[in-house]
Design a protein around this motif. Structure first.
Motif, PDB file in Angstrom:
ATOM      1  N   PHE A   1      36.584  21.465  16.607  1.00 52.81           N
ATOM      2  CA  PHE A   1      35.705  22.626  16.400  1.00 52.81           C
ATOM      3  C   PHE A   1      36.386  23.630  15.453  1.00 52.81           C
ATOM      4  CE2 PHE A   1      35.113  21.112  20.825  1.00 52.81           C
ATOM      5  CZ  PHE A   1      33.856  20.551  20.657  1.00 52.81           C
TER       6      PHE A   1
ATOM      7  N   SER B   1      37.600  29.497  17.216  1.00 51.58           N
ATOM      8  CA  SER B   1      36.401  29.190  16.418  1.00 51.58           C
ATOM      9  C   SER B   1      35.686  30.482  16.053  1.00 51.58           C
ATOM     10  CB  SER B   1      35.435  28.312  17.207  1.00 51.58           C
ATOM     11  OG  SER B   1      35.962  27.048  17.390  1.00 51.58           O
TER      12      SER B   1
ATOM     13  N   PHE C   1      31.253  25.253  19.137  1.00 53.15           N
ATOM     14  CA  PHE C   1      31.650  25.678  17.792  1.00 53.15           C
ATOM     15  C   PHE C   1      31.665  27.212  17.681  1.00 53.15           C
ATOM     16  CE2 PHE C   1      30.341  21.353  16.829  1.00 53.15           C
ATOM     17  CZ  PHE C   1      31.279  20.961  15.892  1.00 53.15           C
TER      18      PHE C   1
ATOM     19  N   GLY D   1      33.168  16.655  16.570  1.00 48.98           N
ATOM     20  CA  GLY D   1      32.965  17.782  17.485  1.00 48.98           C
ATOM     21  C   GLY D   1      31.628  17.655  18.200  1.00 48.98           C
TER      22      GLY D   1
ATOM     23  N   LEU E   1      32.971  18.100  12.080  1.00 48.79           N
ATOM     24  CA  LEU E   1      31.670  18.523  12.613  1.00 48.79           C
ATOM     25  C   LEU E   1      31.088  17.403  13.488  1.00 48.79           C
ATOM     26  CD1 LEU E   1      29.136  20.397  12.669  1.00 48.79           C
ATOM     27  CD2 LEU E   1      28.345  19.183  10.650  1.00 48.79           C
TER      28      LEU E   1
ATOM     29  N   TRP F   1      35.628  24.799  11.330  1.00 48.91           N
ATOM     30  CA  TRP F   1      35.504  26.159  10.789  1.00 48.91           C
ATOM     31  C   TRP F   1      36.586  26.454   9.762  1.00 48.91           C
ATOM     32  CZ3 TRP F   1      31.038  27.976  10.821  1.00 48.91           C
ATOM     33  CH2 TRP F   1      30.186  27.894  11.925  1.00 48.91           C
TER      34      TRP F   1
END
Lengths: 160, 489
Positions: free
Chosen positions: B138, B464, B458, B447, B444, B142
């Motif tokens: 996660f 995050s 997320f 996750g 992504l 980011w």
């Protein structure tokens, strides 16, 4: 923006649009499932945005082009014709350089790397008139042999 | 201090010096990475004492990352991926006749950034490594998006073309086997594409070959020296600039060290993030040959090397490909990297720290010699230099995977870069997207699999959330600031 630049921009926007369209088409053919299990989801989304953005750029360019056409005068065209010889030479140089490089890469694997490199260097030095023939041969020999020795033998880097 | 004195012997210093010279040579060759330099030097250290062997590895890695900036400044070809961001303002400064100043700044900032990274390593290795371990898919997602948000910063004033460049790069990064399903995407049956588009040939093509093509457009410039250099490094001016921009050096070094400490990130991402942060704070001046655009990435990329050693030493987890090789070498020497290394091999660990500090000092004379030697080479006629650049770029592109396909790829990206520059489409967002595309998508999707398709983790995990806020600030901060100022006026 001059006419030539406009054409370049439009051609690239169109190219990107077509790439986006192809990407979208291929992505939709990929297996689907949950969003995280679908290999085509990310490229499909990216392709769609690419298409929208490049379409926007084309629309914008068409609008500018119409405006620019009104101000296109004869004197400007004359100036362009005089400059076009230099333009042709420029394009010729680029084409010859690209052709030389393509021929060099195509030769790799067919003849020894050092020989191909030597020929490529002599060819490019002579075409671009960077140095005289004997100097070109000398430098090409030195560079191709030292490349082979330093990378191939000393560093153990594999050469094409 | 006693550890510093203990390494001052000829049996450590002489191999260290040799390895640093080797690092300059490999780092300055386009396509030959710092990882490759380390991998090439490891076999030579098999029969050496652990301290000597590790000193050579440390010397070569720091020097190679710095040396990558030399061709980046002179020829617009990053010697290593970590120099990608340094290309932008370094080369612009060179075009303005300030190449020597750019490289002097580069040299000092690399040494200082490296020093800060090593000091953070010495004093905070265990706690920082713990924080780095809290990063999961996660947070990495980011982090990737945060890095990519720098593309928006780099495209200011040219938004549509910048976005197109970044999106095109992202689309290219999807080429290859899909990580979660194993489905081959856009590979056209070409085996070499299964592993994706190799990033190094793409970068060499975009920055380097496109520049060669641009130079070929001007016949007269082929007879002139490729680069006019006076050969003297502008030490006083560089020190003044560094003093004026001391906070940039500190900020960029901290960014570099932190990103370096995250396993899987590394010096290239660190340099881009530091550069982007600087651009978003300093505005449009960055990108047009500003010293600040040189200071930020060059401080960050060398600081990141210190950062990569944090999880390697404290937890036995490699921060990047270089420390992955180093960990292997440490095991070969009978050392066990991890929390216990500070107790079991305390003396050696502190001697390694002392070597790393010493390398930053030695980088100054060694780097200076490297710049001198390289400036001699590039002051030959442009026609001669350009042909050599193409040759070295080919060797570098080929050496990554021993594949002629990568040479064609480099040439293709060279043409693409040339055309993009013809219409003022920025190259940097595409390079950034190529580096980060896979990282973003893979994290992504993994996750999402872990969370059962939910995006809640997320946004709710503390790190995050911090990263997400940073992204919003980066993208919307300047506009919000403008509105606030208007309202004030």
């Amino acid at each position: 923006m001059d006419r030539k630049r406009w054409w370049w921009e439009f051609a690239i926007a169109l190219f990107v649009f077509l790439i986006g369209a192809y990407g979208l088409f291929e992505s939709l053919k990929m297996p689907t499932g949950d969003p995280h299990d679908s290999p085509g989801l990310t490229p499909a989304v990216l392709s769609a945005i690419l298409m929208v953005l490049s379409a926007a750029l084309m629309f914008y360019l068409l609008f500018i082009f119409k405006r620019n056409l009104k101000g296109w005068s004869l004197s400007e065209s004359k100036g362009r014709n005089e400059g076009s010889r230099e333009e042709r030479l420029k394009t010729q140089r680029l084409v010859v350089f690209i052709a030389l490089t393509v021929a060099y890469v195509a030769l790799l694997g067919k003849i020894p790397y050092t020989l191909a490199t030597f020929l490529y260097l002599v060819g490019s030095y002579l075409y671009f008139k960077s140095v005289k023939l004997h100097v070109a041969i000398g430098i090409a020999l030195l560079v191709s042999l030292s490349l082979m020795y330093s990378f191939g033998h000393l560093l153990g880097v594999r050469l094409p | 201090m006693s550890y510093l004195l203990s390494i001052l012997s000829l049996k450590v210093l002489f191999p260290l010096l040799l390895s640093m010279a080797f690092g300059v040579f490999v780092g300055a060759m386009p396509g030959l990475t710092a990882t490759m330099a380390v991998a090439l030097i490891i076999p030579l250290t098999y029969y050496m004492e652990p301290l000597t062997g590790l000193a050579m590895v440390i010397g070569v890695s720091f020097t190679a990352i710095f040396a990558g900036d030399i061709p980046a400044t002179f020829l617009r070809i990053p010697g290593t991926p970590a120099s990608g961001a340094a290309v932008l303002d370094g080369f612009e400064m060179n075009k303005k006749g300030k190449g020597a100043l750019a490289l002097t700044l580069d040299l000092f900032c690399s040494a200082l950034g490296g020093l800060i990274g090593v000091l953070i390593l010495i004093f905070t290795a265990p706690p920082l490594a713990e924080v780095a371990l809290k990063f999961t898919h996660f947070e990495y997602f980011w982090l990737g998006v945060f890095g990519l948000s720098m593309a928006a910063v780099l495209s200011r004033g040219n938004t549509i073309k910048g976005l197109l460049s970044a999106l095109f790069g992202l689309l290219i990064s999807t080429i290859g086997i899909d990580v979660t399903t194993g489905y081959p995407r856009f590979t056209f049956g070409i085996t070499e594409l299964m592993d994706g588009v190799s990033f190094i040939p793409a970068m060499i093509g975009l920055f380097g070959i496109s520049e060669v093509l641009k130079r070929l457009s001007f016949r007269e410039s082929l007879d002139l020296p490729s680069v006019k250099i006076n050969g003297k490094l502008d030490v006083l001016e560089a020190l003044k600039l560094m003093y004026r921009n001391k906070f940039i050096i500190i900020r960029s070094s901290l960014i570099g060290t932190f990103i370096g400490a995250l396993p899987g990130a590394g010096a290239d991402i660190a340099a881009w993030v530091a550069y982007g942060a600087e651009k978003s704070l300093s505005g449009n001046e960055i990108g047009s040959g500003s010293p600040r655009g040189v200071i930020a990435p060059t401080s960050a990329n060398n600081a990141a090397i210190g950062g990569t050693w944090i999880p390697a030493l404290a937890l036995g987890i490699p921060g990047d490909s270089i420390t992955a090789i180093v960990l292997g070498a440490m095991l070969m020497y009978g050392l066990k990297p991890g929390p216990l290394i500070f107790a079991q091999s305390k003396d050696l660990v502190y001697q390694i720290f002392a070597v790393a500090l010493l390398v930053q000092i030695m980088l100054l004379p060694v780097g200076w010699l490297g710049i001198k030697a390289f400036s001699r080479l590039v002051s030959l006629r442009a026609g001669v230099v350009m042909s050599a650049v193409v040759l070295f770029s080919m060797v570098g592109s080929y050496a990554i995977r021993n594949s002629v396909f990568d040479i064609w790829l480099m040439a293709l990206f060279g043409l693409l870069g040339y055309v993009m520059e013809k219409i003022n489409m920025p190259l940097a967002p595409m390079v950034l997207a190529l580096i980060l595309g896979r990282m973003i998508e893979d994290n992504l999707r993994i996750g999402l699999i872990k969370s059962g398709g939910s995006i809640i983790p997320f946004l709710t995990r503390p790190i995050s959330l911090i990263l997400f806020s940073l992204i919003v600030l980066t993208l919307l901060g300047p506009s919000i600031w403008k509105v606030v100022r208007k309202l004030k006026d």
